[in-house]
Design a protein around this motif. Structure first.
Motif, PDB file in Angstrom:
ATOM      1  N   ALA A 110    -107.821 -23.892 -39.138  1.00  0.00           N
ATOM      2  CA  ALA A 110    -108.209 -24.152 -40.519  1.00  0.00           C
ATOM      3  C   ALA A 110    -109.678 -24.544 -40.622  1.00  0.00           C
ATOM      4  CB  ALA A 110    -107.343 -25.273 -41.099  1.00  0.00           C
ATOM      5  N   ASN A 111    -110.317 -24.120 -41.690  1.00  0.00           N
ATOM      6  CA  ASN A 111    -111.644 -24.624 -42.037  1.00  0.00           C
ATOM      7  C   ASN A 111    -111.406 -25.894 -42.841  1.00  0.00           C
ATOM      8  OD1 ASN A 111    -114.169 -25.218 -43.018  1.00  0.00           O
ATOM      9  ND2 ASN A 111    -114.650 -23.123 -43.657  1.00  0.00           N
ATOM     10  N   VAL A 112    -111.389 -27.022 -42.158  1.00  0.00           N
ATOM     11  CA  VAL A 112    -110.895 -28.253 -42.768  1.00  0.00           C
ATOM     12  C   VAL A 112    -111.772 -28.758 -43.907  1.00  0.00           C
ATOM     13  CG1 VAL A 112    -109.688 -28.967 -40.683  1.00  0.00           C
ATOM     14  CG2 VAL A 112    -112.061 -29.678 -41.032  1.00  0.00           C
ATOM     15  N   GLU A 113    -113.022 -28.315 -43.980  1.00  0.00           N
ATOM     16  CA  GLU A 113    -113.918 -28.755 -45.046  1.00  0.00           C
ATOM     17  C   GLU A 113    -114.244 -27.625 -46.017  1.00  0.00           C
ATOM     18  OE1 GLU A 113    -117.239 -30.348 -42.985  1.00  0.00           O
ATOM     19  OE2 GLU A 113    -116.187 -32.161 -42.342  1.00  0.00           O
ATOM     20  N   GLY A 114    -113.493 -26.522 -45.912  1.00  0.00           N
ATOM     21  CA  GLY A 114    -113.824 -25.356 -46.727  1.00  0.00           C
ATOM     22  C   GLY A 114    -112.847 -25.043 -47.838  1.00  0.00           C
ATOM     23  N   HIS A 121    -108.898 -30.582 -45.525  1.00  0.00           N
ATOM     24  CA  HIS A 121    -107.583 -29.951 -45.655  1.00  0.00           C
ATOM     25  C   HIS A 121    -107.284 -29.156 -44.393  1.00  0.00           C
ATOM     26  CE1 HIS A 121    -104.047 -28.300 -47.603  1.00  0.00           C
ATOM     27  NE2 HIS A 121    -104.437 -27.086 -47.236  1.00  0.00           N
ATOM     28  N   ASN A 122    -106.288 -29.588 -43.649  1.00  0.00           N
ATOM     29  CA  ASN A 122    -105.871 -28.876 -42.447  1.00  0.00           C
ATOM     30  C   ASN A 122    -104.558 -28.150 -42.726  1.00  0.00           C
ATOM     31  OD1 ASN A 122    -106.011 -27.997 -39.776  1.00  0.00           O
ATOM     32  ND2 ASN A 122    -106.485 -30.023 -38.979  1.00  0.00           N
ATOM     33  N   SER A 123    -104.058 -27.426 -41.727  1.00  0.00           N
ATOM     34  CA  SER A 123    -102.793 -26.700 -41.863  1.00  0.00           C
ATOM     35  C   SER A 123    -101.943 -26.967 -40.623  1.00  0.00           C
ATOM     36  CB  SER A 123    -103.060 -25.200 -42.034  1.00  0.00           C
ATOM     37  OG  SER A 123    -103.827 -24.702 -40.947  1.00  0.00           O
ATOM     38  N   ILE A 124    -100.777 -26.382 -40.573  1.00  0.00           N
ATOM     39  CA  ILE A 124     -99.866 -26.637 -39.466  1.00  0.00           C
ATOM     40  C   ILE A 124    -100.443 -26.085 -38.166  1.00  0.00           C
ATOM     41  CG2 ILE A 124     -98.561 -24.503 -39.853  1.00  0.00           C
ATOM     42  CD1 ILE A 124     -96.047 -26.059 -38.984  1.00  0.00           C
ATOM     43  N   SER A 125    -100.268 -26.826 -37.080  1.00  0.00           N
ATOM     44  CA  SER A 125    -100.725 -26.369 -35.761  1.00  0.00           C
ATOM     45  C   SER A 125     -99.652 -25.499 -35.127  1.00  0.00           C
ATOM     46  CB  SER A 125    -101.053 -27.564 -34.869  1.00  0.00           C
ATOM     47  OG  SER A 125     -99.981 -28.499 -34.839  1.00  0.00           O
ATOM     48  N   CYS A 126    -100.084 -24.612 -34.242  1.00  0.00           N
ATOM     49  CA  CYS A 126     -99.149 -23.634 -33.687  1.00  0.00           C
ATOM     50  C   CYS A 126     -98.069 -24.281 -32.828  1.00  0.00           C
ATOM     51  CB  CYS A 126     -99.893 -22.556 -32.908  1.00  0.00           C
ATOM     52  SG  CYS A 126    -100.956 -23.134 -31.590  1.00  0.00           S
ATOM     53  N   ASP A 127     -98.348 -25.440 -32.224  1.00  0.00           N
ATOM     54  CA  ASP A 127     -97.296 -26.106 -31.450  1.00  0.00           C
ATOM     55  C   ASP A 127     -96.151 -26.537 -32.352  1.00  0.00           C
ATOM     56  OD1 ASP A 127     -99.167 -28.052 -32.547  1.00  0.00           O
ATOM     57  OD2 ASP A 127     -98.032 -29.571 -31.463  1.00  0.00           O
ATOM     58  N   GLN A 128     -96.480 -27.011 -33.567  1.00  0.00           N
ATOM     59  CA  GLN A 128     -95.440 -27.452 -34.490  1.00  0.00           C
ATOM     60  C   GLN A 128     -94.676 -26.272 -35.072  1.00  0.00           C
ATOM     61  OE1 GLN A 128     -94.622 -30.868 -34.932  1.00  0.00           O
ATOM     62  NE2 GLN A 128     -95.917 -30.720 -33.103  1.00  0.00           N
ATOM     63  N   LEU A 129     -95.345 -25.148 -35.264  1.00  0.00           N
ATOM     64  CA  LEU A 129     -94.660 -23.941 -35.708  1.00  0.00           C
ATOM     65  C   LEU A 129     -93.639 -23.496 -34.665  1.00  0.00           C
ATOM     66  CD1 LEU A 129     -94.365 -21.592 -37.719  1.00  0.00           C
ATOM     67  CD2 LEU A 129     -96.233 -20.451 -36.525  1.00  0.00           C
ATOM     68  N   GLY A 159    -113.062 -35.140 -32.146  1.00  0.00           N
ATOM     69  CA  GLY A 159    -113.123 -35.366 -33.572  1.00  0.00           C
ATOM     70  C   GLY A 159    -112.205 -36.472 -34.045  1.00  0.00           C
ATOM     71  N   LYS A 160    -111.879 -36.451 -35.335  1.00  0.00           N
ATOM     72  CA  LYS A 160    -111.207 -37.573 -35.973  1.00  0.00           C
ATOM     73  C   LYS A 160    -109.686 -37.483 -35.954  1.00  0.00           C
ATOM     74  CE  LYS A 160    -115.092 -38.175 -39.159  1.00  0.00           C
ATOM     75  NZ  LYS A 160    -115.527 -38.189 -40.573  1.00  0.00           N
ATOM     76  N   GLY A 161    -109.118 -36.442 -35.401  1.00  0.00           N
ATOM     77  CA  GLY A 161    -107.673 -36.319 -35.383  1.00  0.00           C
ATOM     78  C   GLY A 161    -107.033 -37.327 -34.447  1.00  0.00           C
ATOM     79  N   LEU A 162    -105.706 -37.456 -34.554  1.00  0.00           N
ATOM     80  CA  LEU A 162    -104.959 -38.376 -33.707  1.00  0.00           C
ATOM     81  C   LEU A 162    -104.385 -37.687 -32.477  1.00  0.00           C
ATOM     82  CD1 LEU A 162    -103.025 -40.207 -36.589  1.00  0.00           C
ATOM     83  CD2 LEU A 162    -105.138 -40.929 -35.464  1.00  0.00           C
ATOM     84  N   SER A 163    -104.393 -36.364 -32.490  1.00  0.00           N
ATOM     85  CA  SER A 163    -103.852 -35.563 -31.389  1.00  0.00           C
ATOM     86  C   SER A 163    -104.280 -34.127 -31.662  1.00  0.00           C
ATOM     87  CB  SER A 163    -102.323 -35.686 -31.339  1.00  0.00           C
ATOM     88  OG  SER A 163    -101.744 -35.068 -32.481  1.00  0.00           O
ATOM     89  N   LEU A 164    -103.671 -33.162 -30.976  1.00  0.00           N
ATOM     90  CA  LEU A 164    -103.913 -31.751 -31.287  1.00  0.00           C
ATOM     91  C   LEU A 164    -103.002 -31.256 -32.397  1.00  0.00           C
ATOM     92  CD1 LEU A 164    -104.138 -30.189 -27.684  1.00  0.00           C
ATOM     93  CD2 LEU A 164    -106.038 -30.897 -29.152  1.00  0.00           C
ATOM     94  N   ALA A 165    -101.979 -32.037 -32.752  1.00  0.00           N
ATOM     95  CA  ALA A 165    -100.898 -31.569 -33.609  1.00  0.00           C
ATOM     96  C   ALA A 165    -101.078 -31.992 -35.064  1.00  0.00           C
ATOM     97  CB  ALA A 165     -99.557 -32.089 -33.081  1.00  0.00           C
ATOM     98  N   TRP A 166    -100.704 -31.063 -35.970  1.00  0.00           N
ATOM     99  CA  TRP A 166    -100.768 -31.292 -37.417  1.00  0.00           C
ATOM    100  C   TRP A 166     -99.483 -30.746 -38.031  1.00  0.00           C
ATOM    101  CZ3 TRP A 166    -105.266 -33.602 -39.457  1.00  0.00           C
ATOM    102  CH2 TRP A 166    -106.295 -33.772 -38.525  1.00  0.00           C
ATOM    103  N   ASP A 167     -98.925 -31.473 -39.003  1.00  0.00           N
ATOM    104  CA  ASP A 167     -97.630 -31.092 -39.542  1.00  0.00           C
ATOM    105  C   ASP A 167     -97.740 -30.009 -40.610  1.00  0.00           C
ATOM    106  OD1 ASP A 167     -98.370 -32.297 -41.958  1.00  0.00           O
ATOM    107  OD2 ASP A 167     -97.191 -34.110 -41.612  1.00  0.00           O
ATOM    108  N   ASP A 168     -96.614 -29.696 -41.261  1.00  0.00           N
ATOM    109  CA  ASP A 168     -96.563 -28.607 -42.240  1.00  0.00           C
ATOM    110  C   ASP A 168     -97.570 -28.783 -43.366  1.00  0.00           C
ATOM    111  OD1 ASP A 168     -93.903 -29.066 -40.924  1.00  0.00           O
ATOM    112  OD2 ASP A 168     -93.426 -27.187 -41.947  1.00  0.00           O
ATOM    113  N   SER A 169     -97.849 -30.033 -43.720  1.00  0.00           N
ATOM    114  CA  SER A 169     -98.771 -30.313 -44.818  1.00  0.00           C
ATOM    115  C   SER A 169    -100.204 -30.488 -44.344  1.00  0.00           C
ATOM    116  CB  SER A 169     -98.318 -31.577 -45.563  1.00  0.00           C
ATOM    117  OG  SER A 169     -97.021 -31.410 -46.073  1.00  0.00           O
ATOM    118  N   GLY A 170    -100.452 -30.283 -43.060  1.00  0.00           N
ATOM    119  CA  GLY A 170    -101.797 -30.464 -42.529  1.00  0.00           C
ATOM    120  C   GLY A 170    -102.164 -31.910 -42.298  1.00  0.00           C
TER     121      GLY A 170
END
Length: 434
Positions: A110-114, A121-129, A159-170
């Motif tokens: 995701a382009n988190v600032e775009g 705004h992020n999106s779901i990560s492929c590990d969670q998919l 960066g500012k994330g807590l891990s590599l993973a992001w849920d369905d809502s980003g």
């Protein structure tokens, strides 16, 4: 607290013991289809570094089989596994825009600032998919691992994330940061007695019910924009509910006993990575989980191997020969740790007696190539779980800036997940298959 012994002989012995001591109780406890027909499930592991690697000494200069073109200095620790690794060049994460925060969008694209109207705004990560499809029958839908860094990870390229993973809502998914926390997540303790687990679940559900009631009454008084935000909030609440339901389902099924004593609370750096790798293998071997992501520590690794430079300073390695030497030392250590992980995967037995390695798809990489370059990111693939992929090669894709999402889509499909697109993908990477 007892310190965990980390010499290679002891570590190897405990993992071999784990094959018999842990896997057999698992088969007796879980009357699953996988256990009854002896068909091992697929497992997928995503390993993410921070900043990239030394340009001149890490990356292969040409395409071809490693047995013919040889391994570079940085890749040399993988020599014993050269026929079981694949590198892919010319991929770029189209969504990545921050050379200091690559891990934020590494698995999402995701382009988190775009996104218009949103600061982030992020999106779901492929590990969670993938976990949606592979993790329905396991104690944990996925394991999300990270590491404590003094600056929260921003100085290490994550960066500012807590891990590599992001849920369905980003939304960011918190990672398990310390080996001792992973230890008590995976293995039985007095706090895991069914009555105590049920009491905790009841308390959490009561709190969640109150939150839902208050939020529901509030929604009637809000404008549309705020209602949209509240809908996102409710999505998070539903995910918490799903997690509680999973915990309730497994509350009466005991966790396996630990095959070794709890590690030291302050374990960091190289030894922490080794132990996290080893416990990941036990989690996979016992089928407690089938999808794992691990945002690897950077600053503490450097400290543990005697490099006094901060990770961000080291990323500017071109300023002096000592920095170049330190960068090359770091590269070799990272690949040595990866070789250790592959060793353990090959030693561990799966439920049918095969190597655990043969049923895993393992990806290792970062969103940054060298210095602060966001193009042509490093990608190393191993494991026998992707049956269509032949290893032992360095693949140079014909098109520069091939979307990294194409790589993730290829691995998603190789894991058996029926999707045709992920993030900004334009198709699978045909050069990987066949």
């Amino acid at each position: 607290m007892t310190h965990f012994i980390t010499n290679s002989t002891t570590r190897r012995s405990f993992l071999r013991a784990g094959s018999s001591v842990i896997a057999i109780p698992f088969l007796e406890t879980f009357a699953s289809a996988a256990a009854s027909n002896k068909t091992p499930p697929k497992r997928v592991i995503f390993l993410g570094g921070g900043f990239g690697f030394t340009a001149d000494t890490f990356y292969p200069k040409q395409a071809g089989r490693f047995s013919e073109i040889g391994l570079t200095e940085g890749l040399a620790p993988l020599q014993r596994h050269q026929d079981d690794i694949t590198m892919v060049a010319n991929m770029t994460n189209i969504g990545a825009t921050d050379p200091h925060g690559g891990s934020v969008s590494y698995l999402t694209g995701a382009n988190v600032e775009g996104t218009p109207g949103k600061r982030f705004h992020n999106s779901i990560s492929c590990d969670q998919l993938i976990a949606r499809h592979l993790g329905s029958d396991t104690r944990f839908a996925s394991l999300t691992l990270s590491a404590n860094e003094a600056d929260g990870g921003q100085n290490s390229g994550h960066g500012k994330g807590l891990s590599l993973a992001w849920d369905d809502s980003g939304n960011p998914i918190p990672g398990i940061n310390r080996p001792i926390d992973l230890y008590f997540t995976l293995f039985a303790s007095r706090d895991d007695a069914p009555d105590k687990v049920h009491a905790r679940l009841k308390e959490k559900q009561s709190i969640l019910d109150i939150v839902k009631i208050n939020a529901g009454s509030m929604k009637r008084t809000l404008g549309k924009d705020d209602q949209d935000k509240l809908d996102e909030y409710f999505t998070g609440v539903r995910q918490v509910e799903t997690g509680l339901e999973r915990q309730a389902k497994w509350a009466d099924i005991p966790k396996p006993n630990a095959p070794f004593e709890a590690p030291d609370e302050g374990l960091t750096g190289e030894e922490a990575i080794k132990l996290m790798y080893d416990m990941m293998i036990i989690a996979l071997q016992t089928d407690a989980v089938r999808v794992v992501s691990y945002r690897l520590p950077v600053c503490s690794l450097l400290s543990s191997i005697g490099i006094k430079l901060q990770a961000h300073s080291l990323s500017h390695y071109g300023f002096s020969q000592p920095r170049i030497d330190a960068s090359r030392q770091r590269d070799q250590k990272c690949m040595g740790l990866l070789a250790h992980f592959i060793d353990r995967l090959k030693e561990a037995k799966d439920i049918d007696g095969s190597r655990l390695y043969d049923n895993c798809i393992v990806s290792y990489g970062t969103n940054i190539r060298s210095g602060h370059e966001l193009k042509n990111v490093p990608a190393i693939l191993t494991g026998g779980g992707a049956k269509d992929i032949r290893h032992g090669r360095n693949i140079v894709l014909p098109k520069e800036d091939t979307p990294l999402a194409n790589y993730w889509l290829t691995l998603i499909q190789q894991a058996g997940v029926p999707v045709e697109q992920f993030s900004h993908s334009t198709g699978v990477i045909s050069e990987l298959c066949g």
